[in-house]
Design an enzyme around this catalytic site. Structure first.
Site, PDB file in Angstrom:
ATOM      1  N   CYS A   2       0.855  -1.172   0.000  1.00  0.00           N
ATOM      2  CA  CYS A   2       0.000   0.000   0.000  1.00  0.00           C
ATOM      3  C   CYS A   2       0.901   1.235   0.000  1.00  0.00           C
ATOM      4  O   CYS A   2       1.971   1.216   0.603  1.00  0.00           O
ATOM      5  CB  CYS A   2      -0.934   0.116   1.202  1.00  0.00           C
ATOM      6  SG  CYS A   2      -2.117  -1.215   1.324  1.00  0.00           S
ATOM      7  N   ARG A  27       3.902  -0.417  -4.927  1.00  0.00           N
ATOM      8  CA  ARG A  27       3.595  -0.949  -3.599  1.00  0.00           C
ATOM      9  C   ARG A  27       2.245  -1.656  -3.554  1.00  0.00           C
ATOM     10  O   ARG A  27       1.872  -2.225  -2.534  1.00  0.00           O
ATOM     11  CB  ARG A  27       3.583   0.196  -2.573  1.00  0.00           C
ATOM     12  CG  ARG A  27       4.848   0.985  -2.553  1.00  0.00           C
ATOM     13  CD  ARG A  27       4.715   2.157  -1.614  1.00  0.00           C
ATOM     14  NE  ARG A  27       4.564   1.690  -0.253  1.00  0.00           N
ATOM     15  CZ  ARG A  27       5.568   1.373   0.545  1.00  0.00           C
ATOM     16  NH1 ARG A  27       6.793   1.489   0.119  1.00  0.00           N
ATOM     17  NH2 ARG A  27       5.353   0.942   1.759  1.00  0.00           N
ATOM     18  N   TRP A  71      -2.933  -2.554  -1.722  1.00  0.00           N
ATOM     19  CA  TRP A  71      -2.642  -3.970  -1.949  1.00  0.00           C
ATOM     20  C   TRP A  71      -3.455  -4.684  -0.877  1.00  0.00           C
ATOM     21  O   TRP A  71      -3.144  -4.591   0.311  1.00  0.00           O
ATOM     22  CB  TRP A  71      -1.150  -4.255  -1.809  1.00  0.00           C
ATOM     23  CG  TRP A  71      -0.798  -5.665  -2.160  1.00  0.00           C
ATOM     24  CD1 TRP A  71      -0.493  -6.136  -3.405  1.00  0.00           C
ATOM     25  CD2 TRP A  71      -0.709  -6.779  -1.268  1.00  0.00           C
ATOM     26  NE1 TRP A  71      -0.237  -7.475  -3.346  1.00  0.00           N
ATOM     27  CE2 TRP A  71      -0.367  -7.907  -2.044  1.00  0.00           C
ATOM     28  CE3 TRP A  71      -0.904  -6.962   0.099  1.00  0.00           C
ATOM     29  CZ2 TRP A  71      -0.196  -9.170  -1.505  1.00  0.00           C
ATOM     30  CZ3 TRP A  71      -0.740  -8.221   0.637  1.00  0.00           C
ATOM     31  CH2 TRP A  71      -0.391  -9.305  -0.165  1.00  0.00           C
ATOM     32  N   ASN A  97      -1.531   1.913   5.933  1.00  0.00           N
ATOM     33  CA  ASN A  97      -0.592   0.957   5.349  1.00  0.00           C
ATOM     34  C   ASN A  97      -0.183   0.019   6.483  1.00  0.00           C
ATOM     35  O   ASN A  97       0.410   0.463   7.460  1.00  0.00           O
ATOM     36  CB  ASN A  97       0.622   1.702   4.792  1.00  0.00           C
ATOM     37  CG  ASN A  97       1.705   0.772   4.242  1.00  0.00           C
ATOM     38  OD1 ASN A  97       2.812   1.189   4.033  1.00  0.00           O
ATOM     39  ND2 ASN A  97       1.381  -0.477   4.006  1.00  0.00           N
ATOM     40  N   GLY A  98      -0.556  -1.246   6.357  1.00  0.00           N
ATOM     41  CA  GLY A  98      -0.213  -2.208   7.406  1.00  0.00           C
ATOM     42  C   GLY A  98      -1.354  -3.173   7.646  1.00  0.00           C
ATOM     43  O   GLY A  98      -2.282  -3.263   6.845  1.00  0.00           O
ATOM     44  N   GLU A 466      15.576 -19.298  -7.843  1.00  0.00           N
ATOM     45  CA  GLU A 466      15.263 -17.927  -8.257  1.00  0.00           C
ATOM     46  C   GLU A 466      14.721 -17.933  -9.698  1.00  0.00           C
ATOM     47  O   GLU A 466      13.774 -17.197 -10.011  1.00  0.00           O
ATOM     48  CB  GLU A 466      16.522 -17.042  -8.142  1.00  0.00           C
ATOM     49  CG  GLU A 466      16.470 -15.696  -8.843  1.00  0.00           C
ATOM     50  CD  GLU A 466      15.322 -14.776  -8.425  1.00  0.00           C
ATOM     51  OE1 GLU A 466      14.687 -15.015  -7.391  1.00  0.00           O
ATOM     52  OE2 GLU A 466      15.047 -13.831  -9.192  1.00  0.00           O
ATOM     53  N   LYS A 470      11.126 -16.465 -10.724  1.00  0.00           N
ATOM     54  CA  LYS A 470      10.963 -15.389 -11.711  1.00  0.00           C
ATOM     55  C   LYS A 470       9.876 -15.755 -12.708  1.00  0.00           C
ATOM     56  O   LYS A 470       9.021 -14.951 -13.046  1.00  0.00           O
ATOM     57  CB  LYS A 470      12.305 -15.195 -12.445  1.00  0.00           C
ATOM     58  CG  LYS A 470      12.615 -13.858 -12.983  1.00  0.00           C
ATOM     59  CD  LYS A 470      12.500 -12.716 -12.030  1.00  0.00           C
ATOM     60  CE  LYS A 470      12.873 -12.951 -10.624  1.00  0.00           C
ATOM     61  NZ  LYS A 470      12.360 -12.148  -9.590  1.00  0.00           N
ATOM     62  N   GLU A 473       6.296 -15.775 -11.204  1.00  0.00           N
ATOM     63  CA  GLU A 473       5.797 -14.433 -10.890  1.00  0.00           C
ATOM     64  C   GLU A 473       5.104 -13.773 -12.084  1.00  0.00           C
ATOM     65  O   GLU A 473       4.115 -13.071 -11.913  1.00  0.00           O
ATOM     66  CB  GLU A 473       6.970 -13.513 -10.467  1.00  0.00           C
ATOM     67  CG  GLU A 473       7.432 -13.719  -9.039  1.00  0.00           C
ATOM     68  CD  GLU A 473       8.611 -12.816  -8.673  1.00  0.00           C
ATOM     69  OE1 GLU A 473       8.610 -12.260  -7.578  1.00  0.00           O
ATOM     70  OE2 GLU A 473       9.553 -12.671  -9.488  1.00  0.00           O
ATOM     71  N   HIS A 489      14.364 -38.333  -4.997  1.00  0.00           N
ATOM     72  CA  HIS A 489      13.701 -38.496  -3.699  1.00  0.00           C
ATOM     73  C   HIS A 489      12.244 -38.034  -3.737  1.00  0.00           C
ATOM     74  O   HIS A 489      11.679 -37.740  -2.691  1.00  0.00           O
ATOM     75  CB  HIS A 489      14.481 -37.732  -2.622  1.00  0.00           C
ATOM     76  CG  HIS A 489      15.891 -38.219  -2.487  1.00  0.00           C
ATOM     77  ND1 HIS A 489      16.203 -39.409  -1.889  1.00  0.00           N
ATOM     78  CD2 HIS A 489      17.046 -37.692  -2.918  1.00  0.00           C
ATOM     79  CE1 HIS A 489      17.517 -39.588  -1.943  1.00  0.00           C
ATOM     80  NE2 HIS A 489      18.054 -38.559  -2.560  1.00  0.00           N
ATOM     81  N   LYS A 584       5.973  -4.756  -5.202  1.00  0.00           N
ATOM     82  CA  LYS A 584       7.437  -4.743  -5.191  1.00  0.00           C
ATOM     83  C   LYS A 584       8.003  -4.646  -3.783  1.00  0.00           C
ATOM     84  O   LYS A 584       9.058  -5.193  -3.492  1.00  0.00           O
ATOM     85  CB  LYS A 584       7.950  -3.581  -6.037  1.00  0.00           C
ATOM     86  CG  LYS A 584       9.418  -3.708  -6.331  1.00  0.00           C
ATOM     87  CD  LYS A 584       9.809  -3.112  -7.633  1.00  0.00           C
ATOM     88  CE  LYS A 584      11.254  -3.413  -7.939  1.00  0.00           C
ATOM     89  NZ  LYS A 584      11.484  -4.820  -8.286  1.00  0.00           N
TER      90      LYS A 584
HETATM   91  C1  G6P Z   1       8.729  -8.938  -3.003  1.00  0.00           C
HETATM   92  C2  G6P Z   1       9.234  -8.596  -4.381  1.00  0.00           C
HETATM   93  C3  G6P Z   1      10.549  -9.313  -4.629  1.00  0.00           C
HETATM   94  C4  G6P Z   1      11.543  -8.962  -3.546  1.00  0.00           C
HETATM   95  C5  G6P Z   1      10.978  -9.256  -2.152  1.00  0.00           C
HETATM   96  C6  G6P Z   1      11.876  -8.685  -1.077  1.00  0.00           C
HETATM   97  O1  G6P Z   1       8.402 -10.273  -2.936  1.00  0.00           O
HETATM   98  O2  G6P Z   1       8.269  -8.967  -5.354  1.00  0.00           O
HETATM   99  O3  G6P Z   1      11.057  -8.937  -5.886  1.00  0.00           O
HETATM  100  O4  G6P Z   1      12.708  -9.713  -3.715  1.00  0.00           O
HETATM  101  O5  G6P Z   1       9.714  -8.624  -2.008  1.00  0.00           O
HETATM  102  O6  G6P Z   1      11.944  -7.295  -1.234  1.00  0.00           O
HETATM  103  P1  G6P Z   1      13.203  -6.438  -0.852  1.00  0.00           P
HETATM  104  O7  G6P Z   1      12.792  -5.027  -1.120  1.00  0.00           O
HETATM  105  O8  G6P Z   1      13.437  -6.706   0.598  1.00  0.00           O
HETATM  106  O9  G6P Z   1      14.323  -6.893  -1.703  1.00  0.00           O
END
Ligand code: G6P
Length: 589
Positions: A2, A27, A71, A97-98, A466, A470, A473, A489, A584
């Site tokens: 948010c 956000r 959000w 926000n929270g 990772e 990616k 996502e 396994h 993000k």
């Molecule tokens: C969210 C984002 C990721 C990011 C993670 C941690 O999940 O979508 O891309 O790696 O938060 O965020 P930070 O700002 O701590 O890297």
């Protein structure tokens, strides 16, 4: 998550707030709302979905207002649930926000008192609580403080009052920063929202309230019950690079930028690194922490610190630190990794560790972030603004720095710099029309599938994770990354005719294991895709040869996954830069 924005000044508030919210959209972009005061009344425009490029507001030009981009946590994505929320008499609106963690108890308490709720959001509990406190307090600010103190969780609220014409906001956990330029005052979850107008900022700490009235601001410590005098200071803020240049999406622009950003992240001289290297040499254990992509960076950096730096390095996910906390001592060092420096899980772990006297270093991309202020020392990733929600260039910047650190620990700083330059040059050749076409064609094949497995080992284990993250996502396809050793396994039970398996193969001592694993899945009908250094084998149906590198293969190998993610999402018509349900910066737990 948010985004909160507030403005009071000489300019047109609805316009400034709209621009600010657009910049805060990373956000959260489920819904949005803008409230301003017009002729003594609060006028609000709200909608679901992304904030449009230009909006027709219900309000006329005016000089004070607040805004919010949501959000969703409590309650679905509807116009009713969008913030800001009105008080019953419509004299004030509030945005948050929270998460109010004691929301259920507070709501039950207020309902018993006769308050009726119109929405499903926890924010309405705050509004009703303020109204309730107002019955026994003299001012709205007093009522807000009393209500705020009853909230559990990391919450930041902003309130616009039509009676006094003021903005009030209190911070606890979720970020909030003030920007000041003469008579213009900005309030936002992130200075990026206003740094096109002003550079002078005032930090707002947890437990502090900001009161904006008649073009002036006052800061109040709600715990100590006294006003604080804090002058604005100029901050070197990150420039938002909103120019996509020749690229169709930010994601592809940011992927290609990596050839430069890995060098920018590692511009530190040996002299600059020296104090921290000394600390690492003397430290007993190193703990790396992070969440999401930064969590995989933490894994990879711990791998380098063990394998290259010869230290006992343990990676912990920020949200799973609880069982470790007791055992981390002031003789250890914690390295927190975060693009935003505002991730709630990471901050919470760091706050606890700091209180226990543990040394905190961090790797951050956002200047002035909360994590930078909490850390004993910090290193900037210098990747520039990363606008696509899925992280690409910041991930490789973080692991490049972790690699430089590990090599410097064993006296191989120069060697590390040479390797970084080599890979940067080789990436330039890799980002060719030929590569893009090949990956686009493979993505067309993958588009038809639903479940995918990615195998890696050693330096490529976390890259498999990772890489899979990616792709899921942005493509919303089910990708899972595994240690190749895990295959037999359990995972192999899921392999059937046509199941795509992507194996990361580097010319290292694990290559044979990866090829055997690929042969095993191929024998069971899998569609096999190799990613890595060229191999003399026919076990792959497709092979993506990566940019050449010596011992930084993690970077070369993760990039094809970023590109598959991009082209697959494009094929599927998904929103590449703003994927569904994601944000993000995850500032709630
Ligand atoms: C969210 C984002 C990721 C990011 C993670 C941690 O999940 O979508 O891309 O790696 O938060 O965020 P930070 O700002 O701590 O890297």
């Amino acid at each position: 998550m948010c985004g909160i924005f507030g403005y009071m000044g000489k300019s047109n508030a609805p316009y400034i707030i709209h621009q600010g919210l657009k910049r805060l959209e990373y956000r959260g972009y489920d819904s949005w709302g803008i409230s301003t005061i017009e002729k003594g009344n609060i006028v609000t425009t709200k909608d679901t979905g992304h904030i449009p490029e230009s909006i027709k507001l219900k309000t006329n030009p005016t000089t004070v207002g607040i805004g919010h981009t949501r959000w969703a946590t409590h309650g679905g994505v509807t116009i009713t649930n969008a913030h800001p929320h009105y008080s019953t008499d419509r004299s004030f609106v509030l945005a948050q926000n929270g998460i109010v963690e004691n929301y259920t108890e507070l709501k039950a308490y207020l309902e018993k008192l006769g308050y009726i709720f119109d929405t499903q959001v926890d924010t309405e509990v705050i509004v009703k609580l303020v109204e309730h406190e107002l019955k026994t307090t003299k001012t709205l600010r007093e009522a807000l403080i009393k209500a705020f103190k009853q909230l559990e969780g990391r919450n930041t609220v902003i309130l616009l009052d039509s009676k006094s014409g003021q903005i009030l906001a209190i911070r606890n956990g979720s970020p909030l920063i003030l920007g000041v330029k003469e008579k213009d005052i900005y309030l936002a979850s992130d200075p990026l929202a206003f740094n096109q107008y002003c550079r002078d900022i005032v930090e707002i700490n947890n437990g502090e309230m900001i009161e904006i009235k008649d073009g002036k601001y006052k800061l109040f410590d709600i715990k100590k019950d006294k006003y604080i005098n804090r002058k604005p200071r100029e901050e070197k803020l990150l420039e938002i690079d909103i120019d996509k240049e020749k690229y169709e999406h930010y994601m592809i622009k940011e992927i290609v930028e990596q050839q430069h950003t890995i060098l920018k992240a590692t511009e530190y001289t040996q002299k600059q690194l020296q104090p921290f290297i000394k600390r690492l040499k003397e430290t007993e254990n190193i703990y790396t922490i992070g969440a999401g992509t930064a969590g995989f960076s933490a894994d990879q950096i711990a791998y380098y610190l063990r394998k290259i730096g010869k230290k006992n390095a343990i990676s912990i996910k920020s949200y799973e630190t609880e069982s470790y906390l007791e055992n981390i001592s002031p003789n250890d060092t914690v390295i927190a990794i975060s693009q935003s420096g505002e991730t709630a899980d990471t901050l919470e772990a760091v706050e606890i560790l700091k209180e226990r006297g543990v040394y905190i270093a961090s790797i951050i991309n956002m200047p002035g972030s909360t994590l930078s202020r909490l850390s004993n020392s910090y290193f900037m990733s210098n990747a520039g603004s990363e606008i696509c929600v899925a992280s690409t260039k910041v991930f490789t910047s973080q692991i490049s720095f972790g690699y430089l650190l590990s090599k410097t620990l064993v006296g191989e700083y120069t060697d590390a710099k040479r390797e970084l330059r080599t890979i940067s040059n080789n990436l330039e050749d890799f980002f060719s029309k030929k590569t893009f076409k090949q990956i686009e064609n493979i993505s067309k094949v993958l588009k038809e599938k639903e479940h995918f497995f990615v195998l890696g080992k050693g330096q490529n284990f976390h890259i498999a994770q990772e890489g899979a993250l990616k792709i899921k996502e942005i493509s919303y396809k089910h990708f899972e990354g595994f240690a190749a050793g895990e295959l037999k396994h359990g995972v192999i039970a899921l392999i059937e005719e046509g199941t795509p398996v992507l194996s990361i193969v580097s010319n290292d001592k694990n290559v044979k294991d990866l090829i055997s694993a690929t042969q095993e899945v191929k024998a069971r009908g899998a569609l096999t895709i190799g990613i890595g250094d060229k191999q003399d084998t026919d076990c792959f149906d497709y092979f993506i040869e990566v940019a050449k590198s010596n011992d930084l293969k993690a970077i070369s190998n993760v990039i094809p996954f970023q590109l598959i993610s991009y082209y697959l999402a494009k094929e599927l018509g998904n929103n590449i830069d703003k994927p569904r349900n994601l944000a993000k910066s995850v500032t709630v737990k």
